[in-house]
Enzyme design. Structure first.
Site, PDB file in Angstrom:
ATOM      1  N   CYS A   1       8.194 -39.467 -13.844  1.00 30.45           N
ATOM      2  CA  CYS A   1       6.820 -39.877 -14.124  1.00 30.45           C
ATOM      3  C   CYS A   1       5.976 -39.986 -12.864  1.00 30.45           C
ATOM      4  O   CYS A   1       4.938 -40.600 -12.854  1.00 30.45           O
ATOM      5  CB  CYS A   1       6.800 -41.193 -14.898  1.00 30.45           C
TER       6      CYS A   1
ATOM      7  N   TYR B   1      12.601 -34.690 -19.855  1.00 28.14           N
ATOM      8  CA  TYR B   1      11.147 -34.474 -19.951  1.00 28.14           C
ATOM      9  C   TYR B   1      10.483 -34.765 -18.607  1.00 28.14           C
ATOM     10  O   TYR B   1      11.054 -35.435 -17.747  1.00 28.14           O
ATOM     11  CB  TYR B   1      10.527 -35.359 -21.033  1.00 28.14           C
TER      12      TYR B   1
ATOM     13  N   GLY C   1      -8.379  -7.338   4.185  1.00 24.32           N
ATOM     14  CA  GLY C   1      -9.289  -7.449   5.320  1.00 24.32           C
ATOM     15  C   GLY C   1      -8.704  -8.133   6.542  1.00 24.32           C
ATOM     16  O   GLY C   1      -9.380  -8.310   7.538  1.00 24.32           O
TER      17      GLY C   1
ATOM     18  N   MET D   1      -5.945  -7.198   8.336  1.00 15.73           N
ATOM     19  CA  MET D   1      -5.407  -6.315   9.369  1.00 15.73           C
ATOM     20  C   MET D   1      -6.287  -5.067   9.456  1.00 15.73           C
ATOM     21  O   MET D   1      -7.254  -4.946   8.736  1.00 15.73           O
ATOM     22  CB  MET D   1      -3.966  -5.973   9.064  1.00 15.73           C
TER      23      MET D   1
ATOM     24  N   HIS E   1      -5.231 -43.971  -4.015  1.00 17.14           N
ATOM     25  CA  HIS E   1      -5.664 -44.564  -5.273  1.00 17.14           C
ATOM     26  C   HIS E   1      -6.717 -43.702  -5.974  1.00 17.14           C
ATOM     27  O   HIS E   1      -6.604 -43.363  -7.147  1.00 17.14           O
ATOM     28  CB  HIS E   1      -6.211 -45.968  -4.998  1.00 17.14           C
TER      29      HIS E   1
ATOM     30  N   ARG F   1      -3.374  -1.578  -6.372  1.00 11.81           N
ATOM     31  CA  ARG F   1      -2.513  -2.765  -6.304  1.00 11.81           C
ATOM     32  C   ARG F   1      -2.906  -3.691  -7.454  1.00 11.81           C
ATOM     33  O   ARG F   1      -4.015  -3.586  -7.994  1.00 11.81           O
ATOM     34  CB  ARG F   1      -2.670  -3.485  -4.970  1.00 11.81           C
TER      35      ARG F   1
ATOM     36  N   ARG G   1      -3.388   3.164   8.516  1.00 13.01           N
ATOM     37  CA  ARG G   1      -3.720   1.992   7.696  1.00 13.01           C
ATOM     38  C   ARG G   1      -2.579   0.982   7.677  1.00 13.01           C
ATOM     39  O   ARG G   1      -1.426   1.340   7.570  1.00 13.01           O
ATOM     40  CB  ARG G   1      -3.990   2.443   6.255  1.00 13.01           C
TER      41      ARG G   1
ATOM     42  N   LYS H   1       0.839  -1.200   0.000  1.00 15.41           N
ATOM     43  CA  LYS H   1       0.000   0.000   0.000  1.00 15.41           C
ATOM     44  C   LYS H   1       0.873   1.248   0.000  1.00 15.41           C
ATOM     45  O   LYS H   1       0.662   2.164  -0.797  1.00 15.41           O
ATOM     46  CB  LYS H   1      -0.917  -0.032   1.219  1.00 15.41           C
TER      47      LYS H   1
ATOM     48  N   SER I   1      13.891 -43.069 -15.585  1.00 14.58           N
ATOM     49  CA  SER I   1      12.679 -42.311 -15.302  1.00 14.58           C
ATOM     50  C   SER I   1      12.503 -42.298 -13.797  1.00 14.58           C
ATOM     51  O   SER I   1      12.402 -43.347 -13.163  1.00 14.58           O
ATOM     52  CB  SER I   1      11.474 -42.967 -15.987  1.00 14.58           C
TER      53      SER I   1
HETATM   54  P1  ADP Z   1      -7.809  -2.377   3.605  1.00 16.27           P
HETATM   55  O1  ADP Z   1      -6.379  -2.722   3.433  1.00 16.27           O
HETATM   56  O2  ADP Z   1      -8.555  -3.313   4.472  1.00 16.27           O
HETATM   57  O3  ADP Z   1      -8.470  -2.094   2.289  1.00 16.27           O
HETATM   58  P2  ADP Z   1      -7.463   0.441   3.923  1.00 16.27           P
HETATM   59  O4  ADP Z   1      -6.276   0.920   4.651  1.00 16.27           O
HETATM   60  O5  ADP Z   1      -7.394   0.495   2.447  1.00 16.27           O
HETATM   61  O6  ADP Z   1      -7.837  -1.006   4.437  1.00 16.27           O
HETATM   62  O7  ADP Z   1      -8.683   1.292   4.400  1.00 16.27           O
HETATM   63  C1  ADP Z   1      -9.997   0.947   4.089  1.00 16.27           C
HETATM   64  C2  ADP Z   1     -10.758   2.107   3.556  1.00 16.27           C
HETATM   65  O8  ADP Z   1     -10.704   3.198   4.431  1.00 16.27           O
HETATM   66  C3  ADP Z   1     -10.244   2.654   2.245  1.00 16.27           C
HETATM   67  O9  ADP Z   1     -10.682   1.938   1.148  1.00 16.27           O
HETATM   68  C4  ADP Z   1     -10.840   4.046   2.240  1.00 16.27           C
HETATM   69  O10 ADP Z   1     -12.155   4.005   1.779  1.00 16.27           O
HETATM   70  C5  ADP Z   1     -10.814   4.402   3.698  1.00 16.27           C
HETATM   71  N1  ADP Z   1      -9.666   5.279   3.942  1.00 16.27           N
HETATM   72  C6  ADP Z   1      -8.437   4.928   4.308  1.00 16.27           C
HETATM   73  N2  ADP Z   1      -7.635   6.006   4.401  1.00 16.27           N
HETATM   74  C7  ADP Z   1      -8.388   7.054   4.073  1.00 16.27           C
HETATM   75  C8  ADP Z   1      -8.151   8.451   3.957  1.00 16.27           C
HETATM   76  N3  ADP Z   1      -6.947   8.974   4.192  1.00 16.27           N
HETATM   77  N4  ADP Z   1      -9.170   9.236   3.592  1.00 16.27           N
HETATM   78  C9  ADP Z   1     -10.381   8.707   3.339  1.00 16.27           C
HETATM   79  N5  ADP Z   1     -10.678   7.407   3.430  1.00 16.27           N
HETATM   80  C10 ADP Z   1      -9.697   6.598   3.785  1.00 16.27           C
HETATM   81 MG    MG Z   2      -7.874  -0.916   0.982  1.00 14.55          MG
END
Ligand code: ADP
Ligand code: MG
Ligand code: MG
Length: 905
Positions: free
Chosen positions: A861, A881, A107, A109, A483, A365, A98, A28, A794
């Site tokens: 094989c 092969y 989802g 962390m 088997h 990403r 984040r 990220k 083989s």
């Molecule tokens: P995940 O890795 O679970 O997607 P994120 O760190 O991307 O978590 O955060 C989830 C959501 O939170 C983002 O998709 C965004 O909508 C919101 N978010 C995160 N940072 C900001 C920010 N600086 N301003 C506005 N929304 C944010």
């Molecule tokens: Mg995200």
């Protein structure tokens, strides 16, 4: 300040990081920096490195000294960039905190938004935004997220009965909405939100015994620590196990200026894929929500709207698209889509927020995709000139190809169903059919054209016909090389093994799964690629004959250098393999003619031969067997015309073929004109305590030379007959389970004698290769001598793994799963070659063999011949092969081409 640089800022059109710094900044953080460098609108922020996370853990969960100073210095850069000030009563900057590891863990962390709101900053923000509702909406979100992530999870609190603070607060919110008769979060008024914020704080005090911190500085520090802690959250740990992500990597923390999608009707938040991730179509595909923040889009509280009109579906067709509602912003987003795809040269998954019509990018990403989408996208991008042929080849994960080769469950329909049991994904694709608890039932149903799923405790060679007749196979026991699994994969048949939740009751003709009963005749659906079982009917789709796949495989062929053969024992499987691009047969198991379709007659003779009283009687039955063997050999060789076919002499312990039931034994006794007691005696005499290490392989031919003699004769006759018919048979004979060159010489003398006879009989010369399987550790060590006689090796890596580890492949399931959990072994060695141990022996065997014969042909094989990681290894040790099941041939071809590209230099 500390010596290491822990903090990297980004914002405006500059950044201290860039895309290729994922290891240090996490995916990220590196991509946020890259988007800044590309000139895209990204709220300014800073990334705390993964190294800091590692140090934090090394330091007993304390932030390194000086870190916060470095963070505050970074924040002042962010403040300048945004023209705002953190914790300022009039002009306050809010932050998000984040997580972001090297490879994405969606989802798994935690993230906290709106950090910095306190009694000190609230009034100023209300005044400045002139939008009190927005401020309190942000505040109640902060309180909930902070309580959940920082105060509960990060502190390691395990709430009673799994009722966490987030759930309690969510319930409060829901109840309140119900009371008021609101449908959506957006119906909540300013006063409602104010009231809820207070209620939330009270509940937190009550449940956790601490106040929600009213101090912006404390909030940020707590947020950073909590993100580091979430690296070792339960979810994150189990996800890493499954995905094989090392614990040492750690996560980065991204602290970023907040932008607000919840400021009213011209604000929004959304997620999108630059191309369709399900089928790869070149269309902008995403969802957005007006007046919302963060996870609202994925949380399912409101149905998100489609990004554009072309991609509307049944659920959202009545909603207004962003294309219609905010056309200028949508156009800007489309331009960003192009910029990103050009820069990354791949399909991306993006997150964005619109604050009062102004667009901000929050994440990008490389997007996850199905096998079908991966293929479509790679081929399209090749055509568009974005990537080269080599890159296109490397873009497809070989195991993803599997999805494209079999009829499969429709993933959309599958997503709506509940998994009732899980087992090992032994045979790919999907199957839907009625439960058949016996092979007879599966065969009966097949005659009536009713599709069935054969459900068995486990399967044995006698079940082959029933397995063939069923559309899918489900067993309660057995591992990936049991088997059932081997047979099913060979046919490309959907199969799940080791599904321990299943309890079969043969008296009642039912199966029981988690307390629920299913009758013979009830419908089950299997996803053999995942190992999932469903009750009832899931929709199926046919995935073969795909022109995109054909085009892709043509490119693959340009780069592949290692050969790919198949393991096949019938004309049908051989033809299938040719269609999938096999260049020959690496393993034809002669004993296979005694299983399955049309096997009754030869099997009956074989049984008599096995139970013969003496050599003379045995020879008599061997002579009867001869035409059957010749027939089977000819059929497959004819299909493989002009391509080499390696025949392996009969390998399994003979008692496997003796009837197991009393009825069968009585019938056989009658035919042999002996008493039941006598036949019992002869069968008992065949009993071995450890048959896998007993009388099998070449040992059969040493103890009973006449058994080898008959096979050589039939093979030579078949070859010469085909020649006379104008065909071009290429014969290779392989002796199994060899441990010394003397064994090989012993068998060769028989072969030479038979060859002379057959040549004389036919008045024709014969050519063939004489080789051996290397599947016992000793053979690898004495390979120099073995190569004096063998024309080729083989490697039978199934047996070699079994013998090297001393793991019985039929019993070792429980041990292997324990060993994997406890990290004693990294993977099931029967699935993915143990490159260090077994692979080491393979390398030794090849090198010794080539000391004697520098251009010795070597192949493999075992089941590993179709496993992509193993194929790569075989390439590196100079294998001529690999040979695998027909349906895995394209996978092996792709893996071989990828290895050639990777190791080019
Ligand atoms: P995940 O890795 O679970 O997607 P994120 O760190 O991307 O978590 O955060 C989830 C959501 O939170 C983002 O998709 C965004 O909508 C919101 N978010 C995160 N940072 C900001 C920010 N600086 N301003 C506005 N929304 C944010
Ligand atoms: Mg995200
Ligand atoms: Mg073997």
């Amino acid at each position: 300040m500390s010596e290491k640089k822990y903090v990297y800022t980004f914002g405006g059109k500059t950044a201290e990081g860039k895309a290729d710094m994922k290891n240090l900044l996490g995916g990220k953080g590196a991509n946020l920096a890259e988007m800044c460098l590309l000139g895209l609108p990204v709220p300014a922020g800073l990334t705390i490195t993964t190294e800091c996370c590692t140090d934090y853990y090394a330091n007993n969960c304390k932030l390194p000294t000086g870190l916060m100073d470095e963070v505050w210095a970074g924040i002042s850069v962010v403040e300048k960039n945004m023209g705002l000030k953190y914790d300022d009563p009039e002009n306050c900057l809010l932050l998000s905190c984040r997580s972001g590891a090297r490879s994405s863990m969606p989802g798994m962390m935690d993230t906290v938004l709106n950090i910095g709101l306190s009694s000190k900053t609230l009034p100023g923000l209300i005044k400045k935004s002139n939008n009190e509702r927005f401020v309190y909406d942000s505040y109640r979100r902060l309180i909930m997220m902070y309580a959940d992530v920082v105060m509960e999870k990060a502190e390691g609190r395990e709430p009673a009965e799994g009722v966490g603070i987030r759930k309690l607060l969510d319930e409060k919110l829901d109840n309140y909405k119900k009371e008021k008769g609101y449908k959506s979060d957006t119906d909540l008024t300013t006063n409602d939100l104010k009231y809820l914020s207070d209620e939330f704080k009270k509940e937190i005090k009550k449940q956790i015994g601490q106040e929600f911190p009213d101090d912006a500085k404390k909030q940020l520090e707590g947020g950073i620590m909590a993100v580091f802690k979430s690296w070792n959250g339960k979810k994150a740990i189990s996800y890493r196990r499954i995905e094989g992500i090392p614990d040492e990597w750690g996560t980065a923390v991204n602290v970023q200026a907040m932008v607000f999608g919840n400021m009213g009707d011209s604000s929004a938040t959304g997620v999108a894929f630059t191309r369709n991730p399900a089928n790869g179509a070149n269309e902008f595909y995403g969802e957005w929500l007006v007046n919302a923040q963060g996870e609202d889009v994925v949380a399912g509280i409101r149905t998100p709207s489609p990004l554009n009109n072309d991609t509307k579906n049944e659920q959202n067709k009545h909603l207004v698209s962003m294309e219609d509602s905010l056309p200028a912003t949508y156009k800007e987003l489309c331009e960003i889509r192009d910029i990103l795809e050009k820069a990354y040269r791949d399909m991306l998954d993006i997150e964005f927020t619109i604050q009062d019509k102004k667009l901000y990018m929050l994440q990008c990403r490389v997007g996850k995709r199905t096998g079908a989408a991966a293929l479509q996208i790679a081929m399209d991008m090749l055509k568009e000139g974005l990537i080269s042929e080599k890159e296109a080849i490397l873009r497809i994960n070989p195991s993803q190809l599997e999805e494209l080769l079999f009829p499969i469950l429709d993933s959309k329909d599958e997503a709506k169903q509940t998994v009732i049991a899980k087992g090992l994904p032994a045979g790919p694709g999907g199957a839907v059919g009625v439960i058949a608890l016996s092979c007879e039932e599966a065969m009966r149903l097949s005659k009536e054209k009713i599709v069935s799923i054969l459900v068995r405790e486990e399967t044995n060679p006698e079940d082959v016909e029933g397995m063939r007749a069923a559309a899918g196979i489900l067993t309660a026991r057995g591992g990936m090389t049991s088997h059932a699994a081997l047979v099913a994969r060979g046919w490309g048949k959907c199969c799940i093994v080791g599904c321990e939740a299943i309890h079969i009751n043969m008296d009642k003709k039912t199966i029981n799964i988690a307390g629920k009963e299913y009758k013979e005749g009830d419908v089950l659906s299997l996803n053999g690629t995942k190992g999932f079982v469903y009750a009832g009917k899931v929709k199926m789709i046919d995935a073969t004959e795909n022109p995109v796949l054909k085009g892709f495989m043509e490119i693959v062929e340009k780069y592949r250098t290692m050969g790919v053969r198949t393991n096949a024992d019938t004309p049908k499987d051989a033809q299938n393999a040719i269609n999938f691009g096999a260049e020959g047969i690496g393993l034809f198991r002669i004993e296979h003619m005694f299983y399955g379709e049309n096997s009754e007659a030869p099997l009956a003779v074989l049984r008599k031969m096995i139970l013969a009283a003496d050599t003379a009687e045995r020879k008599k039955y061997l002579n009867e067997l001869h035409p059957y063997i010749k027939q089977a050999v000819k059929g497959t060789m004819k299909v493989m015309d002009g391509k080499p076919v390696t025949f392996r002499l009969i390998d399994p312990p003979l008692h496997e073929f003796v009837p197991q039931t009393e009825k069968g034994q009585k019938e056989l006794a009658a035919e042999l004109k002996i008493s039941f007691e006598e036949i019992k005696r002869r069968i008992d005499a065949l009993h071995e305590v450890n048959p896998m290490m007993g009388l099998r392989g070449v040992r059969l031919g040493v103890v009973y030379p006449e058994i080898s003699e008959t096979q050589f004769d039939a093979l030579f006759e078949a070859t010469l007959e085909l020649k006379k018919e104008g065909c071009n048979p290429i014969l290779e004979i392989m002796v199994p389970l060899t441990i010394s060159v003397t064994e090989l010489k012993h068998q060769k003398e028989i072969a030479d004698r038979v060859q002379a006879e057959v040549e004389k009989r036919n008045g024709m010369k014969l050519e063939y290769l004489y080789g051996t399987m290397i599947e016992i550790p000793r053979a690898t060590i004495v390979a120099k001598q073995i190569a004096e006689v063998a024309d080729f090796f083989s490697f039978g890596t199934n047996d070699l793994t079994q013998m090297t580890f001393g793991f019985s492949r039929d019993d070792v399931n429980v041990i292997i799963s324990e060993y994997k959990d406890k990290k004693i072994i990294p993977a099931d060695p029967f699935q993915t070659l143990d490159t260090v141990g077994v692979g080491g022996l393979v390398g030794v065997g090849i090198n010794f063999g080539r000391e004697t014969k520098p251009d010795l042909k070597v192949g493999v094989c075992g089941e590993h011949g179709g496993d992509p990681a193993s194929v790569e290894f075989f390439y590196t040790v100079g294998m001529t092969y690999v040979s695998c099941s027909p349906f895995r041939v394209p996978i092996a071809r792709l893996a071989a081409a990828q290895a050639a590209i990777k190791y080019e230099k």
